[in-house]
Design a protein around this motif. Structure first.
Motif, PDB file in Angstrom:
ATOM      1  N   LEU A 172      24.833  37.958  53.136  1.00 27.85           N
ATOM      2  CA  LEU A 172      26.020  37.502  52.406  1.00 27.85           C
ATOM      3  C   LEU A 172      25.698  36.390  51.422  1.00 27.85           C
ATOM      4  O   LEU A 172      26.380  36.247  50.403  1.00 27.85           O
ATOM      5  N   MET A 173      24.663  35.602  51.694  1.00 25.42           N
ATOM      6  CA  MET A 173      24.306  34.498  50.801  1.00 25.42           C
ATOM      7  C   MET A 173      23.264  34.900  49.765  1.00 25.42           C
ATOM      8  O   MET A 173      22.708  34.045  49.063  1.00 25.42           O
ATOM      9  N   ASN A 174      22.996  36.190  49.642  1.00 23.44           N
ATOM     10  CA  ASN A 174      22.073  36.691  48.626  1.00 23.44           C
ATOM     11  C   ASN A 174      22.883  37.204  47.443  1.00 23.44           C
ATOM     12  O   ASN A 174      23.597  38.204  47.559  1.00 23.44           O
ATOM     13  N   PRO A 175      22.815  36.540  46.285  1.00 22.84           N
ATOM     14  CA  PRO A 175      23.650  36.949  45.153  1.00 22.84           C
ATOM     15  C   PRO A 175      23.345  38.359  44.664  1.00 22.84           C
ATOM     16  O   PRO A 175      24.173  38.957  43.966  1.00 22.84           O
ATOM     17  N   ALA A 176      22.182  38.895  45.025  1.00 22.43           N
ATOM     18  CA  ALA A 176      21.868  40.272  44.637  1.00 22.43           C
ATOM     19  C   ALA A 176      22.813  41.265  45.303  1.00 22.43           C
ATOM     20  O   ALA A 176      22.960  42.402  44.831  1.00 22.43           O
ATOM     21  N   ASN A 177      23.468  40.838  46.383  1.00 25.93           N
ATOM     22  CA  ASN A 177      24.409  41.700  47.099  1.00 25.93           C
ATOM     23  C   ASN A 177      25.856  41.502  46.652  1.00 25.93           C
ATOM     24  O   ASN A 177      26.768  42.078  47.237  1.00 25.93           O
ATOM     25  N   HIS A 178      26.064  40.692  45.615  1.00 27.32           N
ATOM     26  CA  HIS A 178      27.407  40.414  45.107  1.00 27.32           C
ATOM     27  C   HIS A 178      27.619  41.212  43.818  1.00 27.32           C
ATOM     28  O   HIS A 178      27.004  40.920  42.796  1.00 27.32           O
ATOM     29  N   ARG A 179      28.497  42.193  43.867  1.00 29.39           N
ATOM     30  CA  ARG A 179      28.796  42.978  42.675  1.00 29.39           C
ATOM     31  C   ARG A 179      30.179  42.617  42.158  1.00 29.39           C
ATOM     32  O   ARG A 179      31.092  42.345  42.940  1.00 29.39           O
ATOM     33  N   ARG A 180      30.335  42.627  40.852  1.00 29.20           N
ATOM     34  CA  ARG A 180      31.656  42.447  40.252  1.00 29.20           C
ATOM     35  C   ARG A 180      32.185  43.803  39.825  1.00 29.20           C
ATOM     36  O   ARG A 180      31.507  44.557  39.126  1.00 29.20           O
ATOM     37  N   GLU A 181      33.397  44.115  40.275  1.00 26.70           N
ATOM     38  CA  GLU A 181      34.041  45.365  39.916  1.00 26.70           C
ATOM     39  C   GLU A 181      35.459  45.072  39.433  1.00 26.70           C
ATOM     40  O   GLU A 181      35.928  43.931  39.497  1.00 26.70           O
ATOM     41  N   SER A 182      36.135  46.087  38.973  1.00 24.17           N
ATOM     42  CA  SER A 182      37.516  45.920  38.517  1.00 24.17           C
ATOM     43  C   SER A 182      38.283  47.212  38.747  1.00 24.17           C
ATOM     44  O   SER A 182      37.693  48.294  38.892  1.00 24.17           O
ATOM     45  N   ARG A 183      39.589  47.067  38.794  1.00 21.43           N
ATOM     46  CA  ARG A 183      40.478  48.226  38.861  1.00 21.43           C
ATOM     47  C   ARG A 183      41.796  47.857  38.197  1.00 21.43           C
ATOM     48  O   ARG A 183      42.133  46.667  38.095  1.00 21.43           O
ATOM     49  N   VAL A 184      42.514  48.835  37.774  1.00 15.52           N
ATOM     50  CA  VAL A 184      43.816  48.599  37.157  1.00 15.52           C
ATOM     51  C   VAL A 184      44.874  48.585  38.245  1.00 15.52           C
ATOM     52  O   VAL A 184      45.001  49.537  39.023  1.00 15.52           O
ATOM     53  N   TRP A 185      45.614  47.492  38.321  1.00 10.03           N
ATOM     54  CA  TRP A 185      46.677  47.345  39.316  1.00 10.03           C
ATOM     55  C   TRP A 185      47.951  46.929  38.595  1.00 10.03           C
ATOM     56  O   TRP A 185      47.965  45.926  37.886  1.00 10.03           O
ATOM     57  N   GLU A 186      48.998  47.722  38.749  1.00 10.38           N
ATOM     58  CA  GLU A 186      50.274  47.485  38.077  1.00 10.38           C
ATOM     59  C   GLU A 186      50.069  47.327  36.570  1.00 10.38           C
ATOM     60  O   GLU A 186      50.671  46.465  35.923  1.00 10.38           O
ATOM     61  N   GLY A 187      49.184  48.174  36.029  1.00  9.73           N
ATOM     62  CA  GLY A 187      48.969  48.207  34.592  1.00  9.73           C
ATOM     63  C   GLY A 187      48.069  47.135  34.039  1.00  9.73           C
ATOM     64  O   GLY A 187      47.866  47.056  32.819  1.00  9.73           O
ATOM     65  N   ILE A 188      47.485  46.291  34.902  1.00 11.63           N
ATOM     66  CA  ILE A 188      46.628  45.194  34.461  1.00 11.63           C
ATOM     67  C   ILE A 188      45.274  45.306  35.155  1.00 11.63           C
ATOM     68  O   ILE A 188      45.201  45.550  36.358  1.00 11.63           O
ATOM     69  N   GLU A 189      44.205  45.128  34.390  1.00 13.86           N
ATOM     70  CA  GLU A 189      42.867  45.185  34.981  1.00 13.86           C
ATOM     71  C   GLU A 189      42.584  43.904  35.747  1.00 13.86           C
ATOM     72  O   GLU A 189      42.727  42.805  35.225  1.00 13.86           O
ATOM     73  N   ARG A 190      42.200  44.058  37.011  1.00  9.19           N
ATOM     74  CA  ARG A 190      41.877  42.922  37.866  1.00  9.19           C
ATOM     75  C   ARG A 190      40.412  42.990  38.276  1.00  9.19           C
ATOM     76  O   ARG A 190      39.908  44.049  38.643  1.00  9.19           O
ATOM     77  N   HIS A 191      39.727  41.828  38.230  1.00  6.70           N
ATOM     78  CA  HIS A 191      38.313  41.741  38.562  1.00  6.70           C
ATOM     79  C   HIS A 191      38.146  41.075  39.927  1.00  6.70           C
ATOM     80  O   HIS A 191      38.920  40.187  40.302  1.00  6.70           O
ATOM     81  N   TYR A 192      37.105  41.478  40.654  1.00 10.38           N
ATOM     82  CA  TYR A 192      36.886  40.963  42.005  1.00 10.38           C
ATOM     83  C   TYR A 192      35.429  41.221  42.404  1.00 10.38           C
ATOM     84  O   TYR A 192      34.717  42.013  41.771  1.00 10.38           O
ATOM     85  N   TYR A 193      35.008  40.552  43.477  1.00 11.27           N
ATOM     86  CA  TYR A 193      33.666  40.764  44.015  1.00 11.27           C
ATOM     87  C   TYR A 193      33.691  41.852  45.093  1.00 11.27           C
ATOM     88  O   TYR A 193      34.685  42.027  45.809  1.00 11.27           O
ATOM     89  N   VAL A 194      32.562  42.552  45.203  1.00  6.97           N
ATOM     90  CA  VAL A 194      32.358  43.567  46.232  1.00  6.97           C
ATOM     91  C   VAL A 194      30.990  43.332  46.851  1.00  6.97           C
ATOM     92  O   VAL A 194      30.004  43.074  46.129  1.00  6.97           O
ATOM     93  N   MET A 195      30.923  43.413  48.192  1.00  9.48           N
ATOM     94  CA  MET A 195      29.663  43.227  48.921  1.00  9.48           C
ATOM     95  C   MET A 195      29.538  44.320  49.975  1.00  9.48           C
ATOM     96  O   MET A 195      29.824  44.089  51.149  1.00  9.48           O
ATOM     97  N   PRO A 196      29.134  45.509  49.597  1.00  4.47           N
ATOM     98  CA  PRO A 196      29.036  46.604  50.570  1.00  4.47           C
ATOM     99  C   PRO A 196      27.964  46.298  51.614  1.00  4.47           C
ATOM    100  O   PRO A 196      26.847  45.884  51.279  1.00  4.47           O
ATOM    101  N   TYR A 197      28.307  46.497  52.885  1.00  7.47           N
ATOM    102  CA  TYR A 197      27.347  46.291  53.969  1.00  7.47           C
ATOM    103  C   TYR A 197      27.466  47.465  54.930  1.00  7.47           C
ATOM    104  O   TYR A 197      28.423  47.559  55.703  1.00  7.47           O
ATOM    105  N   GLY A 198      26.503  48.386  54.857  1.00  4.08           N
ATOM    106  CA  GLY A 198      26.577  49.576  55.699  1.00  4.08           C
ATOM    107  C   GLY A 198      27.846  50.349  55.402  1.00  4.08           C
ATOM    108  O   GLY A 198      28.154  50.650  54.249  1.00  4.08           O
ATOM    109  N   GLU A 199      28.615  50.624  56.438  1.00  2.00           N
ATOM    110  CA  GLU A 199      29.865  51.366  56.270  1.00  2.00           C
ATOM    111  C   GLU A 199      31.035  50.466  55.894  1.00  2.00           C
ATOM    112  O   GLU A 199      32.144  50.940  55.687  1.00  2.00           O
ATOM    113  N   HIS A 200      30.785  49.180  55.776  1.00  2.32           N
ATOM    114  CA  HIS A 200      31.863  48.219  55.542  1.00  2.32           C
ATOM    115  C   HIS A 200      31.953  47.848  54.061  1.00  2.32           C
ATOM    116  O   HIS A 200      30.949  47.530  53.429  1.00  2.32           O
TER     117      HIS A 200
END
Length: 219
Positions: A172-200
């Motif tokens: 979790l403390m390795n920035p290589a595992n921190h991805r920035r993604e986005s999706r459109v929610w209620e017509g507005i693009e929102r950005h957030y971090y994603v850290m996939p770990y196995g099935e989680h």
């Protein structure tokens, strides 16, 4: 604390985490955002700043539980019950609203951890806080950093939690595992971090708090 002093601290064991947390100043402003807003969804979405500044947010606290189990400590996370009305099925820290009878955010976070995953507070050592995390869903969250001492047992409350799992602190403390993604929610693009770990799929507020912990304690 200077970067040089941080580099001298132990790394990803519980003692290293404890020392970094105890030497961190949660009131120190980070980056260009208004200090009174702390950290939160608005950091990646600046258009949210005015709305959060004017909103009446509910006080909440989450426990960031780091286990004392060897050279590579783990962070305890939950997957919220799919039957829950809000944020069902999402990965989260144990936590919830601060109730009037709670004498502190630490008390609220430990109480919620007992209720959600059966983590006896006798095994929990609060060691610090992160800046408040403001969410676009109406909460002002205080993350409580804690070391969990050996000997604890976890029992998920099926009404609130489908699964409890542990993720290596070093992952979790390795920035290589921190991805920035986005999706459109209620017509507005929102950005957030994603850290996939196995099935989680760790994302959103939980990933945002983890990212804040990395930036404050390990970057």
């Amino acid at each position: 604390m200077t970067d040089t002093v941080f580099e001298m601290l132990p790394g990803f064991d519980a003692q290293g985490f404890r020392l970094r947390a105890q030497r961190h100043d949660p009131e120190h402003a980070f980056g260009p955002e208004p200090a009174h807003l702390g950290h939160g969804d608005h950091v990646l979405n600046p258009d949210l700043v005015s709305g959060l500044a004017d909103a009446k947010l509910r006080e909440a606290a989450v426990l960031v539980p780091v286990t004392d189990d060897g050279p590579d400590a783990h962070v305890i996370l939950t997957r919220r019950a799919t039957a829950m009305r809000k944020h069902s099925g999402q990965v989260a820290f144990p936590g919830g609203s601060v109730d009037p009878e709670d004498d502190s955010e630490e008390t609220a976070a430990m109480r919620e951890a007992e209720e959600e995953i059966g983590l006896d507070r006798r095994f929990v050592e609060p060691v610090g806080r992160l800046p408040v995390y403001m969410t676009s869903t109406g909460f002002r969250i205080t993350p409580i950093l804690a070391v969990v001492k050996p000997g604890y047992n976890l029992i998920a409350n099926p009404d609130e939690v489908d699964e409890v799992f542990a993720t290596p602190l070093s992952f979790l403390m390795n920035p290589a595992n921190h991805r920035r993604e986005s999706r459109v929610w209620e017509g507005i693009e929102r950005h957030y971090y994603v850290m996939p770990y196995g099935e989680h799929h760790i994302w959103g507020v939980t990933a945002g708090i983890i990212r804040t912990m990395y930036e404050r304690l390990y970057a």
